[in-house]
Design an enzyme around this catalytic site. Structure first.
Site, PDB file in Angstrom:
ATOM      1  N   ASP A   2      -7.368  -0.755  -2.337  1.00 42.32           N
ATOM      2  CA  ASP A   2      -6.608  -1.117  -1.134  1.00 42.32           C
ATOM      3  C   ASP A   2      -5.250  -1.638  -1.574  1.00 42.32           C
ATOM      4  OD1 ASP A   2      -7.003  -4.416  -0.920  1.00 42.32           O
ATOM      5  OD2 ASP A   2      -8.765  -3.398  -1.716  1.00 42.32           O
ATOM      6  N   GLU A  35      -9.512 -13.678   7.014  1.00 44.92           N
ATOM      7  CA  GLU A  35      -9.879 -14.521   5.875  1.00 44.92           C
ATOM      8  C   GLU A  35      -9.353 -15.940   5.977  1.00 44.92           C
ATOM      9  OE1 GLU A  35      -7.272 -13.231   2.321  1.00 44.92           O
ATOM     10  OE2 GLU A  35      -7.639 -11.378   3.447  1.00 44.92           O
TER      11      GLU A  35
END
Length: 298
Positions: free
Chosen positions: A102, A194
């Site tokens: 990613d 997150e």
């Protein structure tokens, strides 16, 4: 006294010979004293050893030593499920056949054909998640280039949005889909959550639910939730379980989560990939190529 009746001088010496027996008579006494002293010391030593062996601290120490040795053996590459791949410069969990990365602006300009061509043994890059947006205003400056060039190189792609819990979930979803044009053959869109940004876990989940609902309604595909293992355990475990999970949990031979609960595992953030000038996150897919194909946007 008459001379003939005097005791000869040599007889006096004979009479004093018993003095020579003194060392013989005292030697056993000295031995007995020394043996008694050593016996007392031995008793103290044995008592101390028994106290140590019966102490929980001793067993804790032994257990810690065993764990440390096991970890040391793993670091030497002796764990058969976790080996170092020199080309990628990281350890990669085995038993997974589909691998990917990613990326965001942090990786800079990427040479995607070089990424696609890289391979060591059975490990190669099959998919990539690409950052598109963040919050309700930020667009990743390299998104459009990566979104265009990675598929050309033959890499399956998915776009992700960095979620800000203080902002409206539905507003973030609209912004994300305006930038990322999700098409047939793409991986499902991803929401990266997150941080709480100062809000309660309940508020975060409400806004996140709005984001997920809107994206699923507009694309016809269920989005993926990306998060760290600790954040998941603290804030998402048992919630929003209908959505696929992509979990970050680094430098371990296995993910500490039921295998039925996750689809992607981000197991390292230090991979070196040909065609990319900075370290990259590395991921494993929980399934084979057929399972991955079933996940793609139809």
């Amino acid at each position: 006294m008459p001379p003939e009746k005097r005791i000869p001088s040599d007889k006096k010496t004979v009479a004093r010979k018993p003095v020579e027996r003194k060392p013989t008579s005292r030697k056993p006494v000295g031995k007995r004293k020394k043996q008694s002293f050593l016996s007392a010391k031995m008793k103290v030593a044995i008592a101390a050893l028994l106290l140590i062996l019966l102490s929980p601290l001793y067993y804790g120490y032994v257990l810690n030593g065993f764990v440390a040795t096991w970890r040391w053996m793993k670091d030497l590459g002796q764990d058969p499920n976790y080996r170092t791949y020199k080309s990628f410069n990281i350890k990669i969990p085995k038993k997974y056949s589909i691998h990917g990365i990613d990326v965001s602006y942090y990786q800079g300009k990427i040479n995607w054909p070089k990424v696609k061509a890289m391979k060591e043994d059975e490990v190669k890059i099959s998919f990539a998640f690409i950052k598109a947006t963040e919050g309700i205003l930020q667009v990743d400056p390299y998104f459009q280039r990566n979104w265009r060039e990675a598929p050309k190189a033959g890499i399956v792609c998915g776009a992700y949005h960095f979620f800000r819990p203080k902002k409206s979930g539905s507003a973030q979803a609209k912004f994300f889909l305006q930038v990322a044009n999700v098409e047939k053959g793409d991986l499902p869109p991803v929401v990266d959550v997150e941080t709480l940004d100062g809000v309660t876990p309940l508020r975060m989940r409400l806004e996140l639910s709005d984001f997920l609902t809107y994206v699923e309604m507009k694309t016809g595909v269920r989005p993926i939730i990306y998060t760290g293992l600790k954040f998941y355990e603290d804030n998402l475990k048992g919630k929003l379980d209908e959505y696929p999970l992509w979990i970050a949990h680094y430098y371990q031979p296995r993910l500490r989560l039921d295998k039925s609960r996750w689809k992607f595992w981000q197991h390292s953030d230090k991979a070196k990939i040909n065609g990319i000038g900075h370290v990259v996150d590395f991921n494993a897919f929980n399934g084979d190529s057929t399972t991955l194909a079933e996940m793609l946007v139809k």
